[in-house]
Design a protein around this motif. Structure first.
Motif, PDB file in Angstrom:
ATOM      1  N   SER A  24       0.659  -1.266  -0.137  1.00 56.81           N
ATOM      2  CA  SER A  24       0.255   0.038   0.117  1.00 56.81           C
ATOM      3  C   SER A  24       0.464   1.623  -0.014  1.00 56.81           C
ATOM      4  O   SER A  24       0.529   2.058  -0.245  1.00 56.81           O
ATOM      5  N   ASN A  66       2.797   2.094  -3.404  1.00 54.38           N
ATOM      6  CA  ASN A  66       1.277   1.722  -4.408  1.00 54.38           C
ATOM      7  C   ASN A  66       1.749   3.213  -4.438  1.00 54.38           C
ATOM      8  O   ASN A  66       1.641   4.592  -5.381  1.00 54.38           O
ATOM      9  N   SER A  98       2.298   6.373  -7.504  1.00 51.90           N
ATOM     10  CA  SER A  98       1.009   7.081  -8.168  1.00 51.90           C
ATOM     11  C   SER A  98       1.343   8.338  -7.381  1.00 51.90           C
ATOM     12  O   SER A  98       1.080   9.293  -8.411  1.00 51.90           O
ATOM     13  N   ASN A 133       5.519   3.626 -13.308  1.00 50.10           N
ATOM     14  CA  ASN A 133       5.734   3.130 -12.242  1.00 50.10           C
ATOM     15  C   ASN A 133       6.267   1.664 -11.852  1.00 50.10           C
ATOM     16  O   ASN A 133       7.118   1.219 -10.521  1.00 50.10           O
ATOM     17  N   GLY A 157       4.055  -4.158  -5.467  1.00 52.33           N
ATOM     18  CA  GLY A 157       3.285  -2.987  -4.938  1.00 52.33           C
ATOM     19  C   GLY A 157       2.709  -1.423  -5.839  1.00 52.33           C
ATOM     20  O   GLY A 157       2.243  -1.013  -6.274  1.00 52.33           O
ATOM     21  N   CYS A 158       4.312  -1.038  -6.345  1.00 57.75           N
ATOM     22  CA  CYS A 158       4.495   0.234  -6.750  1.00 57.75           C
ATOM     23  C   CYS A 158       3.159   0.145  -8.457  1.00 57.75           C
ATOM     24  O   CYS A 158       2.957   0.708  -8.960  1.00 57.75           O
ATOM     25  N   SER A 173       0.626  -2.614  -9.185  1.00 59.90           N
ATOM     26  CA  SER A 173      -0.498  -3.293  -9.026  1.00 59.90           C
ATOM     27  C   SER A 173      -1.571  -2.347  -8.709  1.00 59.90           C
ATOM     28  O   SER A 173      -1.522  -1.542  -7.917  1.00 59.90           O
ATOM     29  N   SER A 174      -2.895  -3.126  -8.730  1.00 60.62           N
ATOM     30  CA  SER A 174      -4.170  -1.584  -8.426  1.00 60.62           C
ATOM     31  C   SER A 174      -4.507  -2.249  -6.833  1.00 60.62           C
ATOM     32  O   SER A 174      -4.399  -4.074  -6.640  1.00 60.62           O
ATOM     33  N   LEU A 175      -4.495  -1.923  -6.339  1.00 61.61           N
ATOM     34  CA  LEU A 175      -4.410  -2.271  -5.057  1.00 61.61           C
ATOM     35  C   LEU A 175      -5.600  -1.880  -4.080  1.00 61.61           C
ATOM     36  O   LEU A 175      -6.342  -2.581  -2.714  1.00 61.61           O
TER      37      LEU A 175
END
Length: 470
Positions: A173, A176, A180, A190, A412-413, A415-417
Motif C-alpha cells: 500500500s 503504491n 502513484s 511505476n 505494490g508499485c 499493481s491495483s490495490l
C-alpha cells in the motif's frame, strides 16, 4: 471469488474499525491514564525533559555504546518511521470527509489516551525483551504475551497478523502510494519507481536495526520538520479562519448545530468512529507494533523508554495530524470537486488545501511528502515483520522474509490495490485484539514498574538534595 473475499473482509473490517473496537481503544487508554495518575499530563514536564529536551542535553539518549542496540532516540525515530505514513496526509482528510470536522476532536481524544496505551506496550516490551543468538534485543507483543502472560497461541496470533500487515499496509500500500504520487506529479513510470524504491529499501533493511536506526534518526526529523513547516505557514496564511476551524471541530464533535436528536446522534457517532479509527491507524497506539522498535533501545529502564512512546503519539497525531487537519479546515476546501466532478478525498483533498497557499507547487510538495512518508513506513514495518518471522520460525528465516519484502515493493508499485488496501487495513487492526487483551491482563505490572521507577527517582533526588545541603 474476489467479491466473496471483499464482502467477508468488509464484515471483519467493520467490526475491527467499528464503534465497539473504537470505544475499546479509548477505554483501554483511559484505564491506563487513570491508574497512572494521568501520567501524560501531570508528568508532562518530566517526560518532556527526558525525551525532547534530553536530545540536546544528554548524549546517552542519542548514542548507543551497545553494538547490538540502537539509541533511545533511534528507537523513537524507527517507531515514528513506521507510524508517519500516508495516514498523516491522506488518513486525516479521509476522517474529515467521512466523519466531518468533529472527527479531528475524537482523533485528539484517541491520541490523548493512546499515549498511555503506547506507554503500557513499551513498558511490557522492555520488561520481557530477550536477546537472540546474534545478541540482538527482541521484544514486542508476541514476546511479552509469550514470556509474560504465558499464552503461546495468542502470541502466535499477533505475529501472524503482523506479518500479513507488514506486506499489506506496511509495504504494498505504501509503495503504491509513492509510485502513484510520483506518477501524478512528474509522470514517472511505476515499474522504474518500484525498482528504485526496492533498491533503496534493500540498502537500508539489509543492514539490520543498526542501519535502520542510523537512517531514521537523520531521515524522520527532516521529513517531519519540512512537512510541519509547510503546514504551519499555510495555516498562518489563513489565520483568520482558525476560529472557524476550531468551532467546526467542536460543533461536529458534539453535534451542537445538528437539527434533531437523531441527526445529532448520527453526526457524533460518525465523528467519533472515524476520528478514533484514523487516530489509531496513524499512531498505532493499541496495535502494539511500534513497541518492537522501542525494545531494541539500549535503555535499561522500561519506564524511561516508555516515555518516548508517549512522545511518539504526541508527535504523530497531536502535532502532525493536527497540522494536516487545520490546513484543510482553514483553507475551506471540504466539498471541493476534482476535474471528473467527484468529491475530493484523501491525498487529493490535502493537495487542494496546500494549493490554496502554494499554487501548483502544492502538488509537488505533497507528492514528495507522500514518497518520504511511504518510504519511512516501508523500512519501519520491514523490521516489525522481520521480528515476527524470527519469533515464529527462527532467525535463519528472516533473510528470506527480507528478500520477499523487497520483491513486494515492486509488486505494490505496479499493481491495483483496492482489495489489498481493504485486507491489509483489516490485518492491521486485528493486531489490536491479542495486544489489548495482553496489556489489560498484565496492566498490574505496568503500574508496578511505574511506581518503582518514580519512587527510585524520587529517592535519588532526596539523597542528592541531602548531600548537597551538607
Amino acid at each position: 471469488m474476489m467479491q466473496t473475499i471483499s464482502e467477508f473482509n468488509g464484515k471483519i473490517n467493520s467490526f475491527i474499525w467499528g464503534p465497539f473496537m473504537c470505544t475499546l481503544f479509548v477505554l483501554v487508554g483511559m484505564y491506563f491514564s487513570v491508574r497512572t495518575g494521568f501520567f501524560q499530563i501531570f508528568k508532562a514536564r518530566y517526560w518532556w525533559n527526558n525525551t525532547v529536551k534530553a536530545i540536546f542535553t544528554n548524549k546517552s539518549v542519542t548514542k548507543s555504546n551497545d553494538k547490538k542496540s540502537i539509541s533511545q532516540f533511534q528507537a523513537l525515530t524507527t517507531a515514528l518511521a513506521a507510524t508517519m505514513g500516508t495516514g498523516n496526509i491522506a488518513g486525516v482528510s479521509t476522517a474529515i470527509v467521512a466523519g466531518g470536522p468533529g472527527a479531528v476532536f475524537w482523533m485528539w481524544v484517541s491520541a490523548f489516551f493512546g499515549m498511555m496505551t503506547k506507554y503500557a506496550e513499551v513498558v511490557l516490551s522492555m520488561k520481557y525483551r530477550c536477546k537472540n543468538e546474534k545478541g540482538d534485543w527482541i521484544g514486542g507483543p508476541m514476546v511479552f504475551i509469550d514470556r509474560g502472560l504465558g499464552v503461546k497461541w495468542l502470541a502466535v496470533m499477533f505475529a501472524v497478523f503482523c506479518i500479513f500487515a507488514s506486506f499489506g499496509m506496511g509495504n504494498m500500500s505504501q509503495a503504491n502510494s509513492a509510485a502513484s504520487a510520483l506518477n501524478s506529479a512528474f509522470g514517472t513510470d511505476n515499474l522504474q519507481v518500484g525498482i528504485i524504491l526496492a533498491a533503496l529499501t534493500a540498502l537500508v533493511i539489509m543492514g539490520g536495526i543498526k542501519r535502520i536506526g542510523f537512517v531514521t534518526e537523520k531521515f524522520v526529523p527532516f521529513m517531519a520538520a519540512v512537512y510541519t513547516a509547510g503546514g504551519i505557514i499555510l495555516i498562518f496564511m489563513n489565520y483568520k479562519n482558525i476560529p472557524f476551524a476550531v468551532e467546526s471541530i467542536i460543533d461536529g464533535a458534539f453535534g451542537i448545530k445538528a437539527a434533531g436528536g437523531g441527526v445529532m446522534g448520527y453526526t457524533v457517532s460518525q465523528a467519533m468512529r472515524f476520528g478514533v479509527a484514523r487516530g489509531v491507524f496513524s499512531n498505532e497506539a493499541g496495535l502494539g507494533s511500534s513497541s518492537m522498535a522501542h525494545a531494541a533501545a539500549d535503555s535499561k529502564e522500561p519506564v524511561r523508554q516508555a516515555m518516548w512512546g508517549i512522545f511518539e503519539v504526541f508527535a504523530d497525531t497531536i502535532v502532525m495530524c493536527t497540522i494536516t487537519a487545520f490546513a484543510i479546515l482553514t483553507t475551506g476546501v471540504i466539498g471541493s470537486r476534482g476535474a471528473d466532478g467527484s468529491l475530493l478525498n484523501g491525498a487529493a483533498l490535502t493537495i487542494s488545501a496546500f494549493s490554496e497557499g502554494f499554487g501548483n507547487f502544492a502538488g509537488v510538495f505533497i507528492s514528495v511528502g507522500i514518497v518520504f512518508f511511504s518510504f519511512s513506513t516501508l523500512i519501519g514495518w520491514s523490521y516489525y515483520g522481520e521480528r515476527c518471522v524470527e519469533y515464529l520460525f527462527g532467525l535463519k528465516y528472516t533473510k528470506y522474509y527480507k528478500f520477499i519484502f523487497i520483491i513486494f515493493v515492486v509488486i505494490g508499485c505496479v499493481s491495483s490495490l483496492d482489495l489489498v488496501w481493504e485486507v491489509s487495513d483489516t490485518f492491521n487492526g486485528m493486531m489490536s485484539v491479542p495486544n489489548l487483551i495482553a496489556i489489560m491482563m498484565m496492566s498490574g505490572q505496568v503500574f508496578d514498574e511505574t511506581k518503582k521507577y518514580l519512587h527510585k527517582k524520587k529517592r535519588s533526588y532526596s539523597l542528592y538534595k541531602k548531600a548537597f545541603n551538607k
